[in-house]
Scaffold this motif. Structure first.
Motif, PDB file in Angstrom:
ATOM      1  N   ALA A  78     -14.209  13.858  10.840  1.00  0.00           N
ATOM      2  CA  ALA A  78     -13.280  13.074  10.025  1.00  0.00           C
ATOM      3  C   ALA A  78     -13.356  11.586  10.376  1.00  0.00           C
ATOM      4  O   ALA A  78     -13.486  10.730   9.499  1.00  0.00           O
ATOM      5  CB  ALA A  78     -11.854  13.597  10.229  1.00  0.00           C
ATOM      6  N   MET A  79     -13.295  11.296  11.673  1.00  0.00           N
ATOM      7  CA  MET A  79     -13.230   9.883  12.071  1.00  0.00           C
ATOM      8  C   MET A  79     -14.513   9.138  11.732  1.00  0.00           C
ATOM      9  O   MET A  79     -14.471   7.964  11.356  1.00  0.00           O
ATOM     10  CB  MET A  79     -12.893   9.777  13.558  1.00  0.00           C
ATOM     11  N   THR A  80     -15.664   9.810  11.884  1.00  0.00           N
ATOM     12  CA  THR A  80     -16.905   9.111  11.556  1.00  0.00           C
ATOM     13  C   THR A  80     -17.026   8.853  10.052  1.00  0.00           C
ATOM     14  O   THR A  80     -17.796   7.995   9.636  1.00  0.00           O
ATOM     15  CB  THR A  80     -18.156   9.887  12.051  1.00  0.00           C
ATOM     16  N   GLN A  81     -16.250   9.608   9.244  1.00  0.00           N
ATOM     17  CA  GLN A  81     -16.231   9.340   7.799  1.00  0.00           C
ATOM     18  C   GLN A  81     -15.154   8.308   7.448  1.00  0.00           C
ATOM     19  O   GLN A  81     -14.868   8.080   6.270  1.00  0.00           O
ATOM     20  CB  GLN A  81     -15.941  10.615   7.000  1.00  0.00           C
ATOM     21  N   GLY A  82     -14.518   7.760   8.462  1.00  0.00           N
ATOM     22  CA  GLY A  82     -13.476   6.768   8.210  1.00  0.00           C
ATOM     23  C   GLY A  82     -12.141   7.398   7.864  1.00  0.00           C
ATOM     24  O   GLY A  82     -11.242   6.730   7.347  1.00  0.00           O
ATOM     25  N   LYS A  83     -12.014   8.702   8.161  1.00  0.00           N
ATOM     26  CA  LYS A  83     -10.759   9.390   7.829  1.00  0.00           C
ATOM     27  C   LYS A  83      -9.917   9.593   9.084  1.00  0.00           C
ATOM     28  O   LYS A  83     -10.414   9.508  10.211  1.00  0.00           O
ATOM     29  CB  LYS A  83     -11.072  10.755   7.208  1.00  0.00           C
ATOM     30  N   ALA A  84      -8.657   9.933   8.857  1.00  0.00           N
ATOM     31  CA  ALA A  84      -7.749  10.200   9.967  1.00  0.00           C
ATOM     32  C   ALA A  84      -7.966  11.616  10.494  1.00  0.00           C
ATOM     33  O   ALA A  84      -8.531  12.472   9.809  1.00  0.00           O
ATOM     34  CB  ALA A  84      -6.304  10.037   9.502  1.00  0.00           C
ATOM     35  N   THR A  85      -7.494  11.858  11.701  1.00  0.00           N
ATOM     36  CA  THR A  85      -7.599  13.204  12.272  1.00  0.00           C
ATOM     37  C   THR A  85      -6.430  14.059  11.802  1.00  0.00           C
ATOM     38  O   THR A  85      -5.366  13.550  11.446  1.00  0.00           O
ATOM     39  CB  THR A  85      -7.590  13.163  13.809  1.00  0.00           C
ATOM     40  N   GLY A  86      -6.629  15.372  11.846  1.00  0.00           N
ATOM     41  CA  GLY A  86      -5.568  16.309  11.470  1.00  0.00           C
ATOM     42  C   GLY A  86      -5.433  16.431   9.965  1.00  0.00           C
ATOM     43  O   GLY A  86      -5.947  15.606   9.200  1.00  0.00           O
ATOM     44  N   SER A  87      -4.699  17.461   9.517  1.00  0.00           N
ATOM     45  CA  SER A  87      -4.585  17.681   8.081  1.00  0.00           C
ATOM     46  C   SER A  87      -3.619  16.708   7.433  1.00  0.00           C
ATOM     47  O   SER A  87      -3.689  16.440   6.241  1.00  0.00           O
ATOM     48  CB  SER A  87      -4.134  19.132   7.823  1.00  0.00           C
ATOM     49  N   THR A  88      -2.714  16.135   8.244  1.00  0.00           N
ATOM     50  CA  THR A  88      -1.730  15.235   7.643  1.00  0.00           C
ATOM     51  C   THR A  88      -1.881  13.787   8.082  1.00  0.00           C
ATOM     52  O   THR A  88      -1.101  12.926   7.688  1.00  0.00           O
ATOM     53  CB  THR A  88      -0.295  15.710   7.949  1.00  0.00           C
ATOM     54  N   GLY A  89      -2.883  13.515   8.935  1.00  0.00           N
ATOM     55  CA  GLY A  89      -3.209  12.137   9.262  1.00  0.00           C
ATOM     56  C   GLY A  89      -2.091  11.362   9.930  1.00  0.00           C
ATOM     57  O   GLY A  89      -1.295  11.909  10.708  1.00  0.00           O
ATOM     58  N   ALA A  90      -2.028  10.071   9.602  1.00  0.00           N
ATOM     59  CA  ALA A  90      -1.121   9.164  10.291  1.00  0.00           C
ATOM     60  C   ALA A  90       0.247   9.053   9.629  1.00  0.00           C
ATOM     61  O   ALA A  90       1.216   8.615  10.262  1.00  0.00           O
ATOM     62  CB  ALA A  90      -1.760   7.778  10.381  1.00  0.00           C
ATOM     63  N   PHE A  91       0.348   9.415   8.338  1.00  0.00           N
ATOM     64  CA  PHE A  91       1.596   9.115   7.622  1.00  0.00           C
ATOM     65  C   PHE A  91       2.215  10.320   6.900  1.00  0.00           C
ATOM     66  O   PHE A  91       3.386  10.270   6.534  1.00  0.00           O
ATOM     67  CB  PHE A  91       1.350   8.034   6.556  1.00  0.00           C
ATOM     68  N   ASP A  92       1.418  11.361   6.661  1.00  0.00           N
ATOM     69  CA  ASP A  92       1.854  12.378   5.694  1.00  0.00           C
ATOM     70  C   ASP A  92       2.425  13.650   6.318  1.00  0.00           C
ATOM     71  O   ASP A  92       2.578  14.653   5.637  1.00  0.00           O
ATOM     72  CB  ASP A  92       0.682  12.747   4.763  1.00  0.00           C
ATOM     73  N   GLY A  93       2.709  13.598   7.611  1.00  0.00           N
ATOM     74  CA  GLY A  93       3.248  14.793   8.256  1.00  0.00           C
ATOM     75  C   GLY A  93       4.763  14.825   8.205  1.00  0.00           C
ATOM     76  O   GLY A  93       5.412  13.971   7.590  1.00  0.00           O
ATOM     77  N   PRO A  94       5.348  15.834   8.871  1.00  0.00           N
ATOM     78  CA  PRO A  94       6.814  15.940   8.907  1.00  0.00           C
ATOM     79  C   PRO A  94       7.436  14.699   9.552  1.00  0.00           C
ATOM     80  O   PRO A  94       6.888  14.151  10.501  1.00  0.00           O
ATOM     81  CB  PRO A  94       7.052  17.185   9.770  1.00  0.00           C
ATOM     82  N   TYR A  95       8.566  14.322   9.036  1.00  0.00           N
ATOM     83  CA  TYR A  95       9.220  13.095   9.485  1.00  0.00           C
ATOM     84  C   TYR A  95       9.684  13.211  10.928  1.00  0.00           C
ATOM     85  O   TYR A  95       9.791  12.220  11.640  1.00  0.00           O
ATOM     86  CB  TYR A  95      10.410  12.823   8.563  1.00  0.00           C
ATOM     87  N   ASP A  96       9.956  14.407  11.378  1.00  0.00           N
ATOM     88  CA  ASP A  96      10.482  14.572  12.729  1.00  0.00           C
ATOM     89  C   ASP A  96       9.417  14.979  13.747  1.00  0.00           C
ATOM     90  O   ASP A  96       9.743  15.357  14.857  1.00  0.00           O
ATOM     91  CB  ASP A  96      11.633  15.586  12.708  1.00  0.00           C
ATOM     92  N   ALA A  97       8.166  14.874  13.332  1.00  0.00           N
ATOM     93  CA  ALA A  97       7.077  15.162  14.276  1.00  0.00           C
ATOM     94  C   ALA A  97       6.219  13.915  14.444  1.00  0.00           C
ATOM     95  O   ALA A  97       6.133  13.089  13.536  1.00  0.00           O
ATOM     96  CB  ALA A  97       6.221  16.305  13.736  1.00  0.00           C
ATOM     97  N   PRO A  98       5.596  13.753  15.624  1.00  0.00           N
ATOM     98  CA  PRO A  98       4.674  12.618  15.759  1.00  0.00           C
ATOM     99  C   PRO A  98       3.486  12.812  14.822  1.00  0.00           C
ATOM    100  O   PRO A  98       3.022  13.936  14.639  1.00  0.00           O
ATOM    101  CB  PRO A  98       4.227  12.676  17.227  1.00  0.00           C
TER     102      PRO A  98
END
Lengths: 397, 439
Positions: B109-129
């Motif tokens: 993911a990172m070498t393609q310029g994408k974020a790690t994880g399925s929800t990346g930096a912004f799209d995950g649950p509000y109460d989780a890092p």
């Protein structure tokens, strides 16, 4: 003078033009306009004089130059190794030379010369009389005040230093015999008391001693310097045995005796071989610089005497060696560059004064008793001296 | 991220001069849409390049992740490095395999310029890092490559095999001998797994290691890491030869990506002599050495001595025997008094293939500085990285010669960190790094 060096290389055009105008007005030198080009390589009379040496020709871009500092940029356009000389009018006396220029390479010859008639010469293949041409230096008002006996001063200086090396090696031989005797006899207290005091004679002449590539590792290798399977002999082998770290197994009496004998033999060999070393002024200048390097990388960091912590003895000895080299060259240096001579005087004095505050008995406090602040102060004085000292060789050659 | 962090726009007039002939070749090689990014590369500062490329053509800043070999070896050397070695804190084979799978997915993911994880930096649950730390958001991929290798510690520790890998440690993954003058800090040496992150943007490289470290918590712990700037070698003929902190061109005679025969001969690992080490076929061995350079005393050394120590002239990088930068050195050519023009203890002579049974290496080292040493001197030098087919034939004998006889090593260099890692071959889509080892 070259105005090029004052200019930022990639300054925007407008700013650059303004800068030129100011510089040209201020400089007010003849031909100053010629220096106001886009190119740092300015005209022949301002900037290096271009010399092109081929296998059959020696082309010099100018036939005259004003007195003062001159730079000849010598390009080898031939197929053989070449060299270039600036000779006296007689074509014999060497004013300056640059050797060993490989095909295709350019090397600078920087000389300070007074007005008069000279001869330039390229020597492709480094043989024969060379390809000569007359060269004239006009009086620019800058006349180097160099004594005709300058070379004599250098020769005297190198002789003095050679005598110093002889004296130190003699003391090293005597001291080593006493140290080795005490150590082999198992009188470890006595050996410890002689260890640092004897080593100073080695440290004072280290650049000469180190020039023997086979003896240096036998006498002065640290444990980390060894390659797998290499036998460890010399001063630091004894050091570890005399100042054992935790968990260390002491050498047997027989091992100590062997080590001591080897130390005496190798030291005698060193002394013998230093007798035939031929020193020149650049050896002294570079040697002085190397001694300061030794301090900066090994002594001021406490790496040299990892077990005995007698680094300040070595430190002082390196400074002594550098100072004697400088003193030997000083009469010559005072002719060429009196400011540098006086700067070096001052910096040596400052470093020695600081070292003196750590004197204790016949020697010094141990390195591991120094505070970080004290080490920093010493390091900074070493740098303050090392920097101008690195100019010494070029100044006297 | 906006186009250019340094203001962009028209380059300063003077900077146009930096577009050298070799730079032009690079443009020609880039071709098509990539040429626009390449043009920017010639004109802007290095850090601005990745950003400019992103707006012009994002694909130009992406190095393919999958392939026969791992990226980051023959990939044109990027400008920045962040390398980290990890110690495995788990002893569980399944956990290790899962870690390698997770790292592989994150690396892809990172070498393609994408974020790690399925929800990346912004799209995950509000109460989780957030799953991705986020500092690379908006930045281009920056030609990020992640290259992983395994240290001896992954195979055995305290004489005992780990992770069921008994007998699978390749013979070439030796314990390096002590080289004369080594002053190695264990805290800067070795490690069970190494990750080399190279990118044109330092933030991208740091982000990559940071996120892998985070994924590894509980299974792997960073043992040491090193930031590097200013590549000190070229791995392709389209790159100019850069300079090291001594001001000399470095890596002139490096093996280049174009030298496919030499790569087979000197860089790519073979299947070895035992079936249980055949998983390394097509990989390589990575040697890392943190080489402290005594910058200050070097700067007090005359140009004559500097050139003699290196064996090349400082300006063009030509051997002292003459010619241009790429002219083969003539070690026999003698000057005054029959002394060779390239001194016997010159760095270049001792490192040259002709003095080392013809062996070559692919180097992709970086300059580093870790601040100052407390005595007013830069703690700086070269973070040496080399890839070889077998360190026993291709690194150890050469380094032993250098450590013993090279004037430069003796007076101006100190090796303070060291590592040797088995870098497995590339990863197939759907596979994971080192898959063959666990098959």
């Amino acid at each position: 003078m070259s105005t090029g060096s004052f200019l930022p290389k990639f300054a925007p055009h407008t700013a650059r033009r303004k800068r030129f105008a100011v510089l040209c007005a201020a400089a007010a030198l003849p031909l100053a306009l010629a220096s106001c080009t886009d190119n740092a390589k300015a005209g022949a009379t301002d900037g290096p004089i271009q010399v092109v040496s081929t296998d059959s020709k020696c082309t010099v871009s100018a036939g005259t130059a004003p007195s003062g500092n001159l730079t000849f940029a010598v390009k080898n356009d031939g197929a053989q190794v070449t060299e270039f000389y600036l000779l006296g009018a007689d074509g014999l006396q060497i004013v300056g030379e640059v050797e060993n220029i490989g095909p295709g390479l350019t090397r600078n010859l920087v000389v300070t010369a007074g007005s008069g008639k000279y001869t330039t010469a390229c020597k492709p293949g480094m043989q024969g009389d060379g390809i000569k041409a007359p060269f004239e230096i006009t009086d620019s008002g800058t006349q180097p005040a160099v004594d005709a006996d300058f070379q004599k001063l250098l020769d005297t200086g190198t002789q003095q230093y050679a005598s110093y090396v002889k004296d130190q090696t003699e003391q090293l031989v005597t001291g080593t015999q006493a140290f080795a005797a005490a150590y082999a006899a198992g009188d470890l207290d006595k050996a410890r008391s002689l260890y640092a005091a004897t080593r100073v004679h080695w440290e004072r002449i280290e650049p000469v001693a180190e020039s023997f590539g086979d003896l240096d590792p036998k006498l002065d290798a640290r444990e980390a310097d060894l390659e797998p399977g290499q036998e460890w002999t010399g001063w630091h082998r004894a050091e570890k045995d005399l100042y054992p770290p935790a968990g260390y197994t002491a050498l047997t009496a027989a091992e100590r005796s062997t080590l001591a004998t080897q130390l005496v033999t190798d030291t005698a060999d060193l002394a013998q071989r230093t007798r035939t070393v031929e020193l020149s002024a650049d050896n002294l200048g570079n040697g002085a610089k190397e001694l300061l390097d030794e301090i900066a990388t090994g002594k001021v960091t406490g790496e040299e005497e990892a077990w005995s912590h007698t680094d300040l003895w070595d430190f002082q000895a390196n400074v002594d060696g550098a100072r004697i080299a400088f003193e030997s060259l000083k009469p010559a240096l005072q002719q060429k560059n009196p400011e540098l001579a006086s700067t070096l005087e001052t910096k040596f004095a400052a470093l020695e004064a600081e070292l003196k505050t750590y004197a204790k008995g016949d020697g010094f406090v141990y390195y591991n008793d120094l505070t970080q602040e004290q080490i920093q102060r010493l390091a900074s004085l070493v740098d303050a001296l090392g920097e101008p000292l690195s100019q010494l060789t070029a100044a006297v050659l | 991220m906006s186009g250019c962090p340094f203001g962009g726009g028209e380059p300063a007039a003077g900077e146009k001069k930096r577009l050298s002939r070799r730079g032009l070749l690079y443009l020609a090689g880039a071709g098509g849409a990539g040429a626009a990014a390449g043009m920017a590369a010639g004109l802007l500062s290095h850090d601005a390049v990745a950003a400019a490329a992103a707006t012009e053509n994002p694909a130009a800043s992406i190095v393919p992740f999958h392939g026969e070999r791992q990226a980051g070896i023959t990939t044109p050397a990027q400008e920045r490095l962040h390398m980290a070695a990890f110690d495995l804190t788990t002893e569980d084979r399944t956990e290790l395999i899962q870690l390698l799978k997770d790292w592989t997915a994150a690396a892809e993911a990172m070498t393609q310029g994408k974020a790690t994880g399925s929800t990346g930096a912004f799209d995950g649950p509000y109460d989780a890092p957030p799953q991705d730390t986020g500092e690379a958001e908006g930045l281009a991929a920056g030609r990020l490559t992640l290259t992983l290798g395994f240290g001896a510690g992954m195979f055995e520790k305290n004489g005992k095999a780990r992770f069921g890998l008994d007998g699978r440690r390749p013979d070439a993954l030796i314990d390096l001998p002590h080289f004369p003058g080594d002053d190695l800090d264990p805290a800067r040496s070795d490690g069970d797994i190494v990750v080399q992150a190279c990118a044109d943007d330092p933030q991208v490289a740091v982000h990559a290691i940071r996120n892998l470290a985070r994924i590894g918590f509980g299974k792997a712990r960073v043992r040491w890491s090193q930031l590097g700037f200013g590549r000190t070698s070229s791995t392709t003929r389209s790159q100019d030869t850069p300079r090291n902190l001594f001001g000399f061109k470095d890596g002139t005679s490096n093996v280049k990506a174009e030298d496919t025969d030499l790569l087979d001969q000197h860089i790519w690992a073979t299947k070895g002599t035992r079936d249980t080490e055949a998983w390394m076929a097509g990989g390589s061995y990575l040697v890392s050495r943190r080489i402290r350079m005594h910058i200050e005393i070097w700067d007090r050394t005359s140009l004559r001595e500097q050139e003699g120590l290196i064996g090349r002239n400082k300006n063009q990088g030509a051997p002292l025997s003459g010619g241009g930068e790429f002219t083969e050195p003539d070690f026999k050519l003698a000057g005054k008094g029959g002394t060779p023009l390239i001194p016997l203890d010159a760095h270049m002579r001792l490192a040259h293939a002709s003095q080392n049974n013809g062996v070559k290496m692919l180097r992709r080292g970086y300059n580093y500085t870790d601040g100052s040493d407390g005595l007013g001197h830069l703690d700086a030098g070269l973070f040496f990285i080399a890839f070889v087919t077998d360190p026993r034939t291709h690194y150890v004998p050469m380094q032993m010669n250098m450590a013993k006889g090279d004037g430069l090593s003796l007076e101006y260099l100190k090796h303070t960190g060291s590592g040797l890692f088995a870098v497995p071959p590339g990863i197939k889509p759907g596979g994971f790094i080192g898959e063959g080892l666990f098959a």
